[in-house]
Design a protein around this motif. Sequence first.
Motif, PDB file in Angstrom:
ATOM      1  N   ASN A   1       0.879  -1.055   0.005  1.00 56.22           N
ATOM      2  CA  ASN A   1       0.002  -0.035   0.238  1.00 56.22           C
ATOM      3  C   ASN A   1       0.753   1.450   0.227  1.00 56.22           C
ATOM      4  O   ASN A   1       0.664   2.188  -1.033  1.00 56.22           O
ATOM      5  CB  ASN A   1      -0.976   0.088   1.246  1.00 56.22           C
ATOM      6  CG  ASN A   1      -1.866  -1.291   1.059  1.00 56.22           C
ATOM      7  OD1 ASN A   1      -2.071  -1.573   0.175  1.00 56.22           O
ATOM      8  ND2 ASN A   1      -2.631  -1.494   2.533  1.00 56.22           N
ATOM      9  N   ILE A   2       1.842   1.229   0.748  1.00 58.68           N
ATOM     10  CA  ILE A   2       2.796   2.411   0.942  1.00 58.68           C
ATOM     11  C   ILE A   2       3.494   2.529  -0.431  1.00 58.68           C
ATOM     12  O   ILE A   2       3.471   3.930  -0.909  1.00 58.68           O
ATOM     13  CB  ILE A   2       3.851   2.226   1.847  1.00 58.68           C
ATOM     14  CG1 ILE A   2       3.454   2.227   3.358  1.00 58.68           C
ATOM     15  CG2 ILE A   2       5.021   3.023   1.998  1.00 58.68           C
ATOM     16  CD1 ILE A   2       4.094   1.736   4.541  1.00 58.68           C
ATOM     17  N   GLN A   3       3.924   1.756  -1.087  1.00 60.14           N
ATOM     18  CA  GLN A   3       4.552   1.725  -2.355  1.00 60.14           C
ATOM     19  C   GLN A   3       3.610   2.117  -3.403  1.00 60.14           C
ATOM     20  O   GLN A   3       4.032   2.882  -4.380  1.00 60.14           O
ATOM     21  CB  GLN A   3       5.111   0.306  -2.702  1.00 60.14           C
ATOM     22  CG  GLN A   3       5.988   0.378  -4.026  1.00 60.14           C
ATOM     23  CD  GLN A   3       6.587  -1.055  -4.320  1.00 60.14           C
ATOM     24  OE1 GLN A   3       5.818  -2.052  -4.322  1.00 60.14           O
ATOM     25  NE2 GLN A   3       7.917  -0.993  -4.595  1.00 60.14           N
TER      26      GLN A   3
ATOM     27  N   THR B   1       9.050   7.134  -5.021  1.00 63.67           N
ATOM     28  CA  THR B   1       9.626   5.882  -4.662  1.00 63.67           C
ATOM     29  C   THR B   1      10.120   5.725  -3.255  1.00 63.67           C
ATOM     30  O   THR B   1      10.136   6.768  -2.328  1.00 63.67           O
ATOM     31  CB  THR B   1      10.867   5.369  -5.600  1.00 63.67           C
ATOM     32  OG1 THR B   1      12.094   6.087  -4.978  1.00 63.67           O
ATOM     33  CG2 THR B   1      10.507   5.676  -7.107  1.00 63.67           C
ATOM     34  N   VAL B   2      10.722   4.358  -2.761  1.00 65.13           N
ATOM     35  CA  VAL B   2      10.932   4.236  -1.286  1.00 65.13           C
ATOM     36  C   VAL B   2      12.070   4.972  -1.076  1.00 65.13           C
ATOM     37  O   VAL B   2      12.756   5.469  -0.089  1.00 65.13           O
ATOM     38  CB  VAL B   2      11.252   2.787  -0.996  1.00 65.13           C
ATOM     39  CG1 VAL B   2       9.908   2.034  -1.108  1.00 65.13           C
ATOM     40  CG2 VAL B   2      12.135   2.066  -1.973  1.00 65.13           C
TER      41      VAL B   2
ATOM     42  N   LEU C   1       9.435  -9.229  10.595  1.00 70.12           N
ATOM     43  CA  LEU C   1       9.350  -7.908   9.690  1.00 70.12           C
ATOM     44  C   LEU C   1      10.477  -7.660   9.050  1.00 70.12           C
ATOM     45  O   LEU C   1      10.370  -7.014   7.918  1.00 70.12           O
ATOM     46  CB  LEU C   1       9.437  -6.820  10.809  1.00 70.12           C
ATOM     47  CG  LEU C   1       9.330  -5.399  10.589  1.00 70.12           C
ATOM     48  CD1 LEU C   1       7.963  -5.175   9.620  1.00 70.12           C
ATOM     49  CD2 LEU C   1       9.419  -4.487  11.804  1.00 70.12           C
ATOM     50  N   GLY C   2      11.775  -7.969   9.314  1.00 72.23           N
ATOM     51  CA  GLY C   2      12.939  -7.587   8.447  1.00 72.23           C
ATOM     52  C   GLY C   2      13.045  -8.019   6.779  1.00 72.23           C
ATOM     53  O   GLY C   2      13.201  -7.144   6.272  1.00 72.23           O
ATOM     54  N   PRO C   3      12.633  -9.273   6.704  1.00 72.04           N
ATOM     55  CA  PRO C   3      12.630  -9.544   5.212  1.00 72.04           C
ATOM     56  C   PRO C   3      11.449  -8.902   4.466  1.00 72.04           C
ATOM     57  O   PRO C   3      11.792  -8.630   3.307  1.00 72.04           O
ATOM     58  CB  PRO C   3      12.288 -10.928   5.434  1.00 72.04           C
ATOM     59  CG  PRO C   3      12.710 -11.492   6.734  1.00 72.04           C
ATOM     60  CD  PRO C   3      12.504 -10.272   7.866  1.00 72.04           C
ATOM     61  N   VAL C   4      10.256  -8.664   5.008  1.00 67.95           N
ATOM     62  CA  VAL C   4       9.172  -7.874   4.376  1.00 67.95           C
ATOM     63  C   VAL C   4       9.625  -6.377   4.154  1.00 67.95           C
ATOM     64  O   VAL C   4       9.775  -5.788   2.787  1.00 67.95           O
ATOM     65  CB  VAL C   4       8.053  -7.750   5.109  1.00 67.95           C
ATOM     66  CG1 VAL C   4       6.773  -6.972   4.501  1.00 67.95           C
ATOM     67  CG2 VAL C   4       7.466  -9.030   5.222  1.00 67.95           C
ATOM     68  N   ARG C   5      10.355  -5.695   5.102  1.00 69.89           N
ATOM     69  CA  ARG C   5      10.862  -4.335   5.075  1.00 69.89           C
ATOM     70  C   ARG C   5      11.980  -4.430   4.013  1.00 69.89           C
ATOM     71  O   ARG C   5      11.965  -3.628   3.102  1.00 69.89           O
ATOM     72  CB  ARG C   5      11.606  -4.076   6.110  1.00 69.89           C
ATOM     73  CG  ARG C   5      11.066  -2.806   6.948  1.00 69.89           C
ATOM     74  CD  ARG C   5      11.776  -2.428   8.223  1.00 69.89           C
ATOM     75  NE  ARG C   5      12.927  -1.444   8.198  1.00 69.89           N
ATOM     76  CZ  ARG C   5      12.857  -0.397   8.326  1.00 69.89           C
ATOM     77  NH1 ARG C   5      11.945   0.156   8.736  1.00 69.89           N
ATOM     78  NH2 ARG C   5      13.882   0.391   8.153  1.00 69.89           N
ATOM     79  N   LEU C   6      12.775  -5.215   3.994  1.00 69.66           N
ATOM     80  CA  LEU C   6      13.997  -5.337   2.888  1.00 69.66           C
ATOM     81  C   LEU C   6      13.459  -5.346   1.460  1.00 69.66           C
ATOM     82  O   LEU C   6      13.957  -4.953   0.784  1.00 69.66           O
ATOM     83  CB  LEU C   6      15.052  -6.357   3.476  1.00 69.66           C
ATOM     84  CG  LEU C   6      15.985  -6.023   4.575  1.00 69.66           C
ATOM     85  CD1 LEU C   6      16.950  -7.058   5.009  1.00 69.66           C
ATOM     86  CD2 LEU C   6      16.842  -4.961   4.189  1.00 69.66           C
ATOM     87  N   LYS C   7      12.455  -6.117   1.381  1.00 65.73           N
ATOM     88  CA  LYS C   7      11.834  -6.612   0.189  1.00 65.73           C
ATOM     89  C   LYS C   7      11.450  -5.023  -0.680  1.00 65.73           C
ATOM     90  O   LYS C   7      11.606  -5.054  -1.641  1.00 65.73           O
ATOM     91  CB  LYS C   7      10.402  -7.588   0.203  1.00 65.73           C
ATOM     92  CG  LYS C   7       9.622  -7.580  -0.996  1.00 65.73           C
ATOM     93  CD  LYS C   7       8.501  -8.700  -0.652  1.00 65.73           C
ATOM     94  CE  LYS C   7       7.604  -8.771  -1.784  1.00 65.73           C
ATOM     95  NZ  LYS C   7       6.517  -9.366  -1.356  1.00 65.73           N
ATOM     96  N   TYR C   8      10.829  -4.273   0.284  1.00 62.64           N
ATOM     97  CA  TYR C   8      10.263  -3.116  -0.177  1.00 62.64           C
ATOM     98  C   TYR C   8      11.400  -2.060  -0.173  1.00 62.64           C
ATOM     99  O   TYR C   8      11.403  -1.114  -1.172  1.00 62.64           O
ATOM    100  CB  TYR C   8       8.923  -2.880   0.322  1.00 62.64           C
ATOM    101  CG  TYR C   8       7.976  -3.674   0.030  1.00 62.64           C
ATOM    102  CD1 TYR C   8       7.050  -3.295  -1.093  1.00 62.64           C
ATOM    103  CD2 TYR C   8       7.524  -4.746   0.722  1.00 62.64           C
ATOM    104  CE1 TYR C   8       5.976  -4.053  -1.450  1.00 62.64           C
ATOM    105  CE2 TYR C   8       6.658  -5.570   0.546  1.00 62.64           C
ATOM    106  CZ  TYR C   8       5.852  -5.161  -0.772  1.00 62.64           C
ATOM    107  OH  TYR C   8       4.799  -5.998  -1.200  1.00 62.64           O
ATOM    108  N   LEU C   9      12.062  -2.090   0.866  1.00 66.16           N
ATOM    109  CA  LEU C   9      12.907  -0.722   0.940  1.00 66.16           C
ATOM    110  C   LEU C   9      14.458  -0.978   0.169  1.00 66.16           C
ATOM    111  O   LEU C   9      14.909   0.162  -0.295  1.00 66.16           O
ATOM    112  CB  LEU C   9      13.324  -0.626   2.386  1.00 66.16           C
ATOM    113  CG  LEU C   9      12.537  -0.082   3.455  1.00 66.16           C
ATOM    114  CD1 LEU C   9      13.013   0.099   4.776  1.00 66.16           C
ATOM    115  CD2 LEU C   9      11.838   1.446   2.856  1.00 66.16           C
ATOM    116  N   GLY C  10      14.777  -2.078  -0.297  1.00 67.30           N
ATOM    117  CA  GLY C  10      16.006  -2.241  -1.037  1.00 67.30           C
ATOM    118  C   GLY C  10      17.135  -1.599  -0.093  1.00 67.30           C
ATOM    119  O   GLY C  10      17.403  -1.911   0.966  1.00 67.30           O
ATOM    120  N   ASP C  11      17.773  -0.653  -0.968  1.00 67.84           N
ATOM    121  CA  ASP C  11      18.933  -0.284  -0.336  1.00 67.84           C
ATOM    122  C   ASP C  11      18.380   1.261   0.268  1.00 67.84           C
ATOM    123  O   ASP C  11      19.356   2.102   0.760  1.00 67.84           O
ATOM    124  CB  ASP C  11      19.974   0.372  -1.493  1.00 67.84           C
ATOM    125  CG  ASP C  11      20.640  -0.886  -2.146  1.00 67.84           C
ATOM    126  OD1 ASP C  11      20.605  -1.846  -1.436  1.00 67.84           O
ATOM    127  OD2 ASP C  11      20.969  -0.936  -3.288  1.00 67.84           O
ATOM    128  N   ALA C  12      17.342   1.830   0.260  1.00 68.41           N
ATOM    129  CA  ALA C  12      16.725   2.820   1.144  1.00 68.41           C
ATOM    130  C   ALA C  12      17.224   2.736   2.376  1.00 68.41           C
ATOM    131  O   ALA C  12      16.944   1.633   3.039  1.00 68.41           O
ATOM    132  CB  ALA C  12      15.383   3.212   0.727  1.00 68.41           C
TER     133      ALA C  12
END
Length: 134
Positions: free
Chosen positions: A59-61, A70-71, A90-101
Amino acid sequence: MSMQALNPPQVGEPLGPYSQGILTGGSGQWLHIAGQVGVRPDGSVAEGFSEQADIAWSNIQEILRTAGMTVAHLVKVVTYITDEAELSLLGPVRLKYLGDARPASTLIVAKALARPEWKVEVDVVAFMSLPGEI
């Protein structure tokens, strides 16, 4: 976009994929996104923590995309979870969307969210410089 991550050695390294501070400059547009939870477009609520977190970030994306962002434009992320035992999910989901951000980030373990079936809520702030700004 004029954003600079601030991770001074006097503060110590971030404990995860985030920055201790984000400095923004110049004129631009701010986007404040209301807390997003694991509610699908049809109004149904996802069952598990990981799926709820995935929907919240999706949703945020989409809201960022609608604003032309973008993120990479995220300045601040606040995440609320209701069960500390689910923190590792939480970490894996966050990284999926944030990438290097690496926006500034806060995590809060709360007794409850607005509805008892909600397990995670994420709200964010984004900044985008106006065209021509450095």
